[in-house]
Design a protein around this motif. Structure first.
Motif, short mmCIF file in Angstrom:
data_model
loop_
_atom_site.label_atom_id
_atom_site.label_comp_id
_atom_site.label_asym_id
_atom_site.label_seq_id
_atom_site.Cartn_x
_atom_site.Cartn_y
_atom_site.Cartn_z
N VAL A 158 10.21 -4.33 -2.21
CA VAL A 158 9.14 -5.00 -1.48
C VAL A 158 7.84 -4.65 -2.18
O VAL A 158 7.51 -3.47 -2.30
CB VAL A 158 9.08 -4.56 0.00
N PHE B 17 12.55 -2.32 5.20
CA PHE B 17 12.06 -1.76 3.94
C PHE B 17 10.57 -2.10 3.84
O PHE B 17 10.19 -3.27 3.92
CB PHE B 17 12.81 -2.37 2.76
N PHE B 18 9.77 -1.07 3.63
CA PHE B 18 8.33 -1.26 3.59
C PHE B 18 7.82 -1.41 2.17
O PHE B 18 8.35 -0.80 1.23
CB PHE B 18 7.62 -0.06 4.25
N GLY B 19 6.77 -2.20 2.04
CA GLY B 19 6.05 -2.27 0.78
C GLY B 19 5.15 -1.05 0.62
O GLY B 19 5.07 -0.22 1.53
N PRO B 20 4.44 -0.93 -0.50
CA PRO B 20 3.63 0.25 -0.77
C PRO B 20 2.33 0.31 0.02
O PRO B 20 1.66 1.33 0.03
CB PRO B 20 3.34 0.13 -2.27
N THR C 233 11.22 -3.37 -8.02
CA THR C 233 10.66 -3.06 -6.71
C THR C 233 11.26 -3.96 -5.65
O THR C 233 11.36 -5.18 -5.85
CB THR C 233 9.13 -3.27 -6.75
#
Lengths: 111, 112
Positions: free
Chosen positions: A4, A101-104, A2
Motif C-alpha cells: 500500500v 494493510f496500512f500505507g506509510p 510496496t
C-alpha cells in the motif's frame, strides 16, 4: 514491492488551499479506507470503498471528497484546508473483514 | 453501539516483564479482533488477530485472549524487550463486520 503506497509523504500548505493525497494498493483487495490520526494518536475512519463504491462515510466535513477510479486506487481531495485538518492520513486496504494493510501515511501540516 | 474501549492508556514495564493491555467492545455481532502495533513515525501493523470461534491465540511472545460473553479481549506480551515499545491498538469488526472500530491506543514503554 510496496503493498500500500501513498503520495506525498509530507504535505505542508497554507489555510484555504486545496490538496490531494493519492493511495494505491497492489494486493488485489476489494476494500480501501482513509483514516485520520491526530496528535493524540486516535485512528478515526473517514471513508471506505468496496469495489469502487462508497460504503462508509463517517461524519467528515464535505470539504473532504474521496475518489476511487478503480479498486486499486483511492484518492482523497481536501478543499479549503483548515488548521484542524493537520494530521497524519493513512490509507489502508483489506479483503472485507480481513486484516487491514496500512500505507506509510501522509503528514499534512496546514499553516 | 460500536465502541471499543482500551486501557490503560500508558503502560511502563521493566524489560523482561510481561505487559497486558485490555479492550472491551460493545457490538455483540463482532467476530474479528486484530491488534496493531505502531512504532514512532511508522504505520500501524498487524501483530496478531483472533476470530470469535477461538478463545486464545499465541504467536511466540505475543498472545491474545477473547471472552465473548464479557465482550473483552486482551493482548499479552511476555519477556518484553525495548523493541516492544510502541503504541498498540486493539480493534473490533463492527457494522456487520465490514469495518474496524479502533481503541484509542496504548503507549507501551519498555524500560531497559
Amino acid at each position: 514491492d510496496t503493498a500500500v503506497s501513498q503520495t506525498p509523504k509530507y504535505l505542508v500548505t497554507q489555510m484555504g488551499n486545496d490538496k490531494s493525497i493519492k493511495c494505491e494498493q497492489n494486493l488485489g483487495h476489494d476494500t480501501m479506507y482513509w483514516y485520520k490520526q491526530d496528535s493524540k494518536k486516535f485512528l478515526k475512519i473517514m471513508f471506505s470503498y468496496n469495489n469502487k463504491e462508497l460504503i462508509i462515510n463517517e461524519t467528515v466535513p464535505n470539504r473532504f471528497s474521496p475518489k476511487s477510479p478503480d479498486k486499486a486506487h483511492l484518492n482523497l481531495h481536501i478543499n479549503s484546508l483548515e488548521l484542524g485538518d493537520s494530521a497524519v492520513y493513512f490509507c489502508a486496504s483489506s479483503q472485507l473483514t480481513g486484516e487491514q494493510f496500512f500505507g506509510p501515511g501522509t503528514r499534512l501540516t496546514v499553516l | 453501539g460500536e465502541n471499543v474501549e482500551q486501557h490503560p492508556s500508558t503502560l511502563s514495564v521493566q524489560e523482561g516483564d510481561s505487559a497486558v493491555i485490555k479492550c472491551t467492545y460493545s457490538d455483540s455481532a463482532s467476530n474479528y479482533f486484530p491488534w496493531y502495533k505502531q512504532e514512532l513515525g511508522k504505520r500501524p501493523q498487524l501483530i496478531i488477530d483472533i476470530r470469535s470461534n477461538v478463545g486464545e491465540k499465541k504467536d511466540q511472545r505475543i498472545a491474545v485472549t477473547l471472552n465473548k460473553t464479557a465482550k473483552h479481549f486482551s493482548l499479552h506480551i511476555t519477556e518484553t524487550q525495548p523493541e516492544d515499545s510502541a503504541v498498540y491498538f486493539c480493534a473490533a469488526a463492527v457494522g456487520g463486520n465490514n469495518r474496524l472500530a479502533f481503541g484509542k491506543g496504548n503507549q507501551v514503554v519498555v524500560i531497559p
